[in-house]
Scaffold this motif. Structure first.
Motif, short mmCIF file in Angstrom:
data_model
loop_
_atom_site.label_atom_id
_atom_site.label_comp_id
_atom_site.label_asym_id
_atom_site.label_seq_id
_atom_site.Cartn_x
_atom_site.Cartn_y
_atom_site.Cartn_z
N SER A 135 8.59 37.83 41.31
CA SER A 135 8.04 36.94 42.32
C SER A 135 6.77 37.60 42.85
CB SER A 135 9.05 36.73 43.45
OG SER A 135 8.43 36.17 44.59
N ILE A 136 5.64 36.91 42.73
CA ILE A 136 4.34 37.43 43.18
C ILE A 136 3.78 36.43 44.18
CG2 ILE A 136 2.07 38.26 42.47
CD1 ILE A 136 4.16 39.82 41.08
N THR A 137 3.66 36.84 45.45
CA THR A 137 3.25 35.93 46.52
C THR A 137 2.08 36.52 47.29
OG1 THR A 137 5.58 35.29 46.77
CG2 THR A 137 4.06 34.61 48.51
N ALA A 138 1.04 35.73 47.50
CA ALA A 138 -0.07 36.18 48.34
C ALA A 138 0.47 36.50 49.73
CB ALA A 138 -1.16 35.11 48.41
N LEU A 139 -0.02 37.58 50.32
CA LEU A 139 0.49 38.02 51.61
C LEU A 139 0.31 36.94 52.68
CD1 LEU A 139 1.78 40.11 53.41
CD2 LEU A 139 -0.46 41.24 53.61
N ASP A 140 -0.82 36.27 52.69
CA ASP A 140 -1.05 35.19 53.66
C ASP A 140 0.01 34.10 53.52
OD1 ASP A 140 -3.21 36.54 54.68
OD2 ASP A 140 -4.71 35.32 53.64
N ASP A 141 0.32 33.74 52.26
CA ASP A 141 1.35 32.72 52.03
C ASP A 141 2.71 33.23 52.49
OD1 ASP A 141 -0.48 30.99 50.98
OD2 ASP A 141 0.00 31.42 48.89
N PHE A 142 2.99 34.50 52.22
CA PHE A 142 4.26 35.07 52.64
C PHE A 142 4.42 35.02 54.15
CE2 PHE A 142 6.66 38.73 54.19
CZ PHE A 142 7.88 38.54 53.57
N LEU A 143 3.37 35.40 54.87
CA LEU A 143 3.45 35.39 56.33
C LEU A 143 3.63 33.98 56.88
CD1 LEU A 143 0.65 38.00 57.16
CD2 LEU A 143 3.12 38.34 57.27
N ALA A 144 3.02 33.01 56.21
CA ALA A 144 3.10 31.62 56.69
C ALA A 144 4.40 30.93 56.28
CB ALA A 144 1.90 30.83 56.18
N ASN A 145 4.84 31.18 55.04
CA ASN A 145 5.94 30.39 54.49
C ASN A 145 7.09 31.19 53.89
OD1 ASN A 145 4.53 27.81 54.89
ND2 ASN A 145 3.17 28.52 53.26
N GLY A 146 6.93 32.49 53.78
CA GLY A 146 7.97 33.29 53.14
C GLY A 146 7.85 33.24 51.62
N LEU A 147 8.95 33.55 50.94
CA LEU A 147 8.99 33.50 49.48
C LEU A 147 9.26 32.07 49.02
CD1 LEU A 147 11.22 36.66 48.85
CD2 LEU A 147 8.72 36.51 48.65
N ALA A 148 8.67 31.70 47.89
CA ALA A 148 8.93 30.38 47.32
C ALA A 148 10.37 30.33 46.80
CB ALA A 148 7.95 30.11 46.18
N ARG A 149 11.10 29.28 47.18
CA ARG A 149 12.51 29.17 46.80
C ARG A 149 12.82 27.76 46.28
NH1 ARG A 149 15.67 33.44 49.14
NH2 ARG A 149 14.47 34.66 50.65
N ASP A 150 13.82 27.68 45.44
CA ASP A 150 14.33 26.40 45.00
C ASP A 150 15.07 25.75 46.17
OD1 ASP A 150 16.68 24.70 43.84
OD2 ASP A 150 15.24 24.86 42.19
N VAL A 151 14.76 24.48 46.44
CA VAL A 151 15.33 23.82 47.62
C VAL A 151 16.83 23.61 47.49
CG1 VAL A 151 13.19 22.68 48.29
CG2 VAL A 151 14.73 21.56 46.67
N ASN A 152 17.34 23.55 46.27
CA ASN A 152 18.76 23.29 46.08
C ASN A 152 19.59 24.57 46.00
OD1 ASN A 152 18.47 20.40 45.92
ND2 ASN A 152 17.60 20.70 43.87
N THR A 153 19.11 25.55 45.23
CA THR A 153 19.89 26.78 45.02
C THR A 153 19.51 27.89 45.99
OG1 THR A 153 18.32 27.69 43.42
CG2 THR A 153 20.03 26.21 42.58
N HIS A 154 18.34 27.78 46.61
CA HIS A 154 17.79 28.80 47.50
C HIS A 154 17.40 30.09 46.75
CE1 HIS A 154 18.79 26.29 50.89
NE2 HIS A 154 20.05 26.24 50.49
N LYS A 155 17.37 30.01 45.42
CA LYS A 155 16.91 31.16 44.66
C LYS A 155 15.41 31.35 44.84
CE LYS A 155 20.24 31.17 40.82
NZ LYS A 155 20.36 31.10 39.34
N VAL A 156 14.98 32.61 44.82
CA VAL A 156 13.56 32.90 44.84
C VAL A 156 12.96 32.44 43.51
CG1 VAL A 156 11.83 34.74 44.92
CG2 VAL A 156 13.85 34.85 46.39
N MET A 157 11.86 31.70 43.57
CA MET A 157 11.17 31.23 42.37
C MET A 157 10.47 32.41 41.70
SD MET A 157 12.03 28.08 42.40
CE MET A 157 10.98 27.43 41.09
N THR A 158 10.59 32.48 40.37
CA THR A 158 10.08 33.64 39.64
C THR A 158 9.37 33.24 38.36
OG1 THR A 158 12.18 33.91 38.43
CG2 THR A 158 11.92 35.15 40.50
N THR A 159 8.67 34.22 37.80
CA THR A 159 8.04 34.13 36.48
C THR A 159 8.65 35.23 35.62
OG1 THR A 159 5.97 33.34 37.46
CG2 THR A 159 5.86 34.23 35.22
N ARG A 160 8.97 34.91 34.35
CA ARG A 160 9.55 35.90 33.44
C ARG A 160 8.42 36.67 32.74
NH1 ARG A 160 14.52 36.42 30.77
NH2 ARG A 160 15.34 35.59 32.73
#
Length: 418
Positions: A361-386
């Protein structure tokens, strides 16, 4: 998918090399392999996308969890070696890879960082000797000396080691003026402790030198009776960030049995400039994102509620660097995610989580401060890239640079840049 932070795009390059641990300092990368002949030095390109092999260093065993010292200006690398005898500090030349000299130490070393002053070329090494109180060595890494001084626990705090556990005595910081800052926690028995102590020695200490300043910092956890300093980071020119983990020593490790208190401490008087709101768990890594005005703390927690199965959780907290106010706290639960975390860290503008299966999971710091980590709305898993195709390959270790992360697997190194 959540409407939260978007994932940054990644570029990956693979290098065929087996490493068990990876450490990064500026553009230099040190890797330790599975045997005594595979300590290697690499350099990252300016854009962080390419990894070039420089030298196989002529050092011996992998040093456990102690990060090497890399002195860029003097072109040297200092690596601890453990053996059946006393520990050693091997100092290698970056240009040739040759071993320049070996410093014999004594006792046993904790798996903690060795604070280093690049201006003085000196390091602090915490050591323990059987049936003796712990001490902190001032070691001449860059010059021709050896042990330049030793910081001892002050006489009024010394207790017998015959029937009580050893106190904790940690090497926290050496200033560019040569002052030494250590932490002290009294032995926990029989009634526990209610504070820890920071000490500053003016200049190089010896056996009879008392600290110039001492400051007691109280435990705030209700029913807490144990404390330890988990990490420390220089903060501006005149302060340190000090994280202390407070716990109930006889309690079951649960979501609410231990928390971490982060403080900004003035170096001269060892006075708290601010004290942050406690966060549950143990803070293990700190990063000061100067431009964003925040301190990023990464750590771990056991989220179980009782004596049942452990629930490993990693957390990322952002604190305002002027006040200590908590601006963002995100947790990554192993049970929810289905895979464990190998690295949780931050750069000046990015928050990174690396999972054992190669998901990142790679998140811009500004986005992290505003919204946190990107997550799946159903499972609440952190969205990732393999990082790679297929399954079976696992992350052994990982380390972070300014704009890339280097991941060691069982067969290669993967450089993922953004």
């Amino acid at each position: 998918m959540s409407a939260h932070s978007a994932q940054r795009s990644l570029t990956t390059r693979t290098v065929a090399h087996v490493a068990e641990r990876v450490y990064i300092h500026d553009s230099y990368v040190v890797t330790f392999g599975p045997d005594e002949t595979s300590t290697n030095l690499w350099i990252l390109s300016d854009d962080g996308r390419a990894l070039e092999h420089l030298k196989a260093l002529k050092t011996l065993e992998e040093p456990g969890g102690i990060a090497p010292i890399v002195d860029v200006e003097r072109k040297l690398v200092a690596i601890t070696r453990r053996s059946s005898g006393p520990p050693e500090l091997h100092i290698c030349d970056i240009d040739s890879g040759d071993l320049m000299r070996t410093l014999m130490l004594y006792g046993s070393l904790d798996d903690v960082p060795m604070p280093y002053s690049s201006r003085l070329g000196r390091a602090l090494v915490a050591t323990r000797v059987v049936d003796e109180l712990p001490r902190v060595l001032v070691v001449d890494v860059a010059g021709n000396g050896w042990i330049e001084g030793v910081a001892y626990i002050p006489p009024d705090l010394r207790t017998s080691t015959d029937d009580r556990p050893d106190p904790l005595f940690g090497a926290e910081h050496i200033t560019d003026d040569g002052d030494i800052i250590c932490s002290y926690v009294a032995p926990p028995l029989p009634d526990g402790v209610d504070h820890f102590t920071l000490m500053r020695w003016t200049g190089t200490p010896n056996e009879n030198t008392l600290p110039a300043v001492r400051a007691d910092l109280p435990i705030s956890l209700v029913d807490g009776d144990a404390v330890s300093v988990s990490c420390c980071l220089p903060f501006r020119d005149d302060a340190l960030l000090v994280s202390a983990c407070e716990a109930a020593q006889d309690g079951i490790d649960t979501a609410y049995s231990r928390w971490s208190v982060l403080r900004a401490i003035g170096i001269r008087a060892l006075d708290p400039l601010w004290t942050a709101e406690p966060v549950w768990g143990v803070i293990r890594r700190l990063h000061h994102a100067v431009d964003a005005g925040v301190v990023i703390a990464n750590g771990t927690q056991n989220a179980r509620e009782d004596a049942g199965k452990s629930i490993p959780v990693s957390f990322i907290a952002a604190f305002d660097d002027q006040t200590g106010a908590l601006r963002r706290l995100e947790r990554v639960n192993y049970i929810v995610q289905g895979v464990s975390v190998r690295l949780c860290a931050a750069t000046s503008d990015t928050v990174i989580v690396v999972f054992a299966n190669g998901d990142v999971s790679i998140t811009a710091l500004d986005d992290f401060l505003a919204n946190g980590l990107a997550r799946d709305v159903n499972t609440h898993k952190v969205m990732t890239t393999r990082l790679w195709k297929g399954h079976g390959k696992q992350v052994v270790h990982a380390a972070i640079a300014a704009s890339s992360v280097i991941v060691a697997t069982q067969t290669n190194l993967v450089v993922a840049s953004w």
